[in-house]
Motif scaffolding. Structure first.
Motif, short mmCIF file in Angstrom:
data_model
loop_
_atom_site.label_atom_id
_atom_site.label_comp_id
_atom_site.label_asym_id
_atom_site.label_seq_id
_atom_site.Cartn_x
_atom_site.Cartn_y
_atom_site.Cartn_z
N VAL A 1 36.31 -60.54 8.29
CA VAL A 1 35.26 -60.93 9.24
C VAL A 1 34.87 -59.73 10.10
CG1 VAL A 1 36.01 -63.36 9.38
CG2 VAL A 1 36.90 -61.69 11.04
N ARG A 2 33.64 -59.77 10.55
CA ARG A 2 33.15 -58.76 11.50
C ARG A 2 32.74 -59.50 12.77
NH1 ARG A 2 27.84 -56.48 12.78
NH2 ARG A 2 28.09 -54.32 13.48
N VAL A 3 33.24 -59.07 13.89
CA VAL A 3 32.88 -59.66 15.19
C VAL A 3 32.13 -58.60 15.98
CG1 VAL A 3 33.78 -60.56 17.36
CG2 VAL A 3 34.91 -61.14 15.22
N TYR A 4 31.02 -58.98 16.57
CA TYR A 4 30.29 -57.99 17.38
C TYR A 4 29.70 -58.63 18.63
CZ TYR A 4 26.09 -59.84 15.02
OH TYR A 4 25.11 -60.66 14.53
N LEU A 5 29.54 -57.81 19.63
CA LEU A 5 28.95 -58.22 20.89
C LEU A 5 27.43 -58.23 20.68
CD1 LEU A 5 29.12 -58.73 23.92
CD2 LEU A 5 29.45 -56.29 24.28
N ASP A 6 26.82 -59.39 20.94
CA ASP A 6 25.38 -59.52 20.66
C ASP A 6 24.58 -59.56 21.96
OD1 ASP A 6 22.86 -60.05 19.77
OD2 ASP A 6 23.44 -61.64 18.39
N TRP A 7 23.73 -58.55 22.16
CA TRP A 7 22.92 -58.47 23.39
C TRP A 7 21.99 -59.67 23.54
CZ3 TRP A 7 17.62 -58.31 22.69
CH2 TRP A 7 17.18 -58.02 21.40
N VAL B 1 29.88 -45.45 14.78
CA VAL B 1 28.42 -45.52 14.69
C VAL B 1 27.85 -46.07 16.00
CG1 VAL B 1 28.35 -45.75 12.18
CG2 VAL B 1 28.56 -47.81 13.57
N GLY B 2 28.72 -46.20 16.99
CA GLY B 2 28.25 -46.59 18.33
C GLY B 2 27.91 -48.06 18.49
N ARG B 3 28.33 -48.90 17.53
CA ARG B 3 28.07 -50.34 17.69
C ARG B 3 29.35 -51.03 18.15
NH1 ARG B 3 24.66 -51.98 12.32
NH2 ARG B 3 26.76 -51.96 11.43
N GLU C 1 19.21 -54.71 14.44
CA GLU C 1 19.00 -55.41 15.72
C GLU C 1 20.23 -55.43 16.62
OE1 GLU C 1 17.25 -59.20 14.90
OE2 GLU C 1 15.37 -58.32 14.22
N GLU C 2 21.12 -54.45 16.42
CA GLU C 2 22.25 -54.34 17.33
C GLU C 2 22.04 -53.17 18.29
OE1 GLU C 2 26.19 -54.76 15.62
OE2 GLU C 2 25.40 -55.92 13.94
N ALA C 3 22.81 -53.19 19.38
CA ALA C 3 22.68 -52.12 20.37
C ALA C 3 23.40 -50.87 19.89
CB ALA C 3 23.26 -52.59 21.70
N TYR C 4 22.84 -49.69 20.19
CA TYR C 4 23.49 -48.41 19.83
C TYR C 4 23.00 -47.33 20.79
CZ TYR C 4 19.12 -46.66 17.85
OH TYR C 4 17.83 -46.23 17.72
N ARG C 5 23.64 -46.13 20.71
CA ARG C 5 23.25 -45.01 21.57
C ARG C 5 21.90 -44.44 21.14
NH1 ARG C 5 28.94 -43.66 20.26
NH2 ARG C 5 28.06 -42.77 18.38
N CYS D 1 36.93 -50.15 13.45
CA CYS D 1 36.24 -50.25 14.73
C CYS D 1 34.98 -49.39 14.64
CB CYS D 1 37.18 -49.73 15.81
SG CYS D 1 36.56 -49.94 17.45
N GLU D 2 33.83 -49.96 15.03
CA GLU D 2 32.56 -49.24 14.86
C GLU D 2 32.17 -48.39 16.07
OE1 GLU D 2 29.29 -51.39 13.09
OE2 GLU D 2 30.63 -52.61 11.87
N THR D 3 33.08 -48.29 17.02
CA THR D 3 32.87 -47.36 18.13
C THR D 3 34.20 -46.74 18.52
OG1 THR D 3 32.13 -47.09 20.43
CG2 THR D 3 33.07 -49.21 19.86
N ALA D 4 34.17 -45.54 19.04
CA ALA D 4 35.42 -44.89 19.49
C ALA D 4 35.68 -45.18 20.96
CB ALA D 4 35.34 -43.38 19.26
#
Lengths: 241, 241
Positions: free
Chosen positions: A131-137, A115-117, B203-207, A87-90
């Protein structure tokens, strides 16, 4: 291990796991047969929101969206792997993982590299493939409340919580992207098989691999001081085994 | 927040929390009235072991002992605090916390500072005052199986699991010590209230507080490489709000 558990019981809350579950193949067929909008694995939105409230303390948007991210990842996992998760965020997202998969922070199948993503990686622990799944703004223009929450465009107090939850339910996994990744298994730190020592400073047990004294005594890592010992036995004991 | 939840519902599994619970005072009276050996909060040993198996994947000794550590801490908490928890190891113990208290890794009321010591700190989030409970190897001479497991004196394959679980159940909190501590709240890193930026690299969102590019792009923190994008939209989007 991890995948064995995912494999045999995809609808993965503790209670569901106790009563058995479906294989990944069965799960996929099941999902295709059902025409239920906003399903998260085998739960509907409200069921999942209740689970989140119970475990996390509130129906936090991040944990709800995390449910759709996990659902989306499951639909794209290959059969036959044994998957662990990074998980790339806590924040929030780990709780979705712990509610919906057998991976927890304590069993180490879930690792957090903060890393806050807003991203999750499912990887086979033998091959590293996953696979990597991410929320895309960039997919959020249709969903102003989610966009505003995710990018913190409005203060929390001014958020329209009801509209936000409605948008999350409608958007489902459509606000996420997925990509194939290969995890370098060598790079993942393993803390296995260290013997145990007694720290000469604090006299507590710790991993010998961490050095001649325990990490807590090595530096100012821990943010507390002792005030007063209760039930303290001052006698010296010796490790007799 | 944390304490409010502990306060109102001490028998703290998700299912129990849903059906309400007891105040800390009620809980203490309740515990005193009952003459049940090996109780962990309001659960008996077998109930808790089942919860652990569901959530953690197996009735791991570390999570079981963690239950007694939490029970022990509860009996020594002062009324009126709002308690968060620090766990001094990432192995097993955090899952006991997540099963028995409202603190989870995702809601941030549970913090892990992994120095490899088997210890939990409950501290009031306003004053920093609290207790630290830890498993003490010097109390294990009466419990050879626990001692052998904790100090890794025998290989895992040679452990007598049945005797180990029996010892854990009999030993209860007697293998733990407790001490009063004061947590320095200033020293606890807070990641609150950072605005969000879009990383010019990934290009991803972060702090935003993490720098001009996101931590993942700053260094080789994440152990994976992209293999192939699925559903990738190459168009550039611009943050319109």
């Amino acid at each position: 291990m991890a995948w064995q558990r995912i494999y045999y019981c995809p609808p993965l809350s503790p209670s569901i796991r106790r009563s058995g579950g479906k294989s990944l193949a069965e799960y996929k067929c099941f999902q295709q047969r059902r025409i239920i909008v906003s399903n998260i694995l085998s739960y509907n939105f409200d069921e999942y929101a209740n689970m989140v409230t119970s475990f996390h303390g509130s129906p936090a948007p991040g944990v709800l969206i995390g449910g759709y991210m996990i659902d989306y990842a499951y639909k794209n996992l290959r059969e036959g792997g044994e998957y662990d998760i990074i998980c790339e965020t806590a924040k929030c997202l780990p709780d979705a993982v712990q509610l919906l998969t057998p991976c927890s922070i304590g069993n180490r199948w879930l690792k957090i590299i903060d890393v806050g993503r807003y991203a999750l990686i499912f990887y086979d622990k033998h091959s590293g493939m996953g696979v990597r799944v991410y929320l895309d703004w960039r997919l959020l223009d249709r969903w102003p409340q989610i966009k505003s929450w995710y990018l913190k465009l409005t203060p929390k107090a001014e958020q329209d919580e009801e509209s936000l939850l409605r948008e999350i339910k409608e958007a489902r996994g459509d606000i996420c992207r997925i990509e194939d990744v290969k995890v370098s298994l060598d790079a993942l730190i393993k803390q296995k098989s260290s013997s145990i020592s007694i720290c000469p400073s604090c006299e507590e047990a710790y991993r010998s691999a961490d050095g001649a004294i325990c990490p807590a005594c090595q530096g100012g890592i821990l943010p507390y001081s002792r005030v007063n010992r209760i039930r303290c036995v001052r006698d010296k004991f010796h490790l007799s085994a």
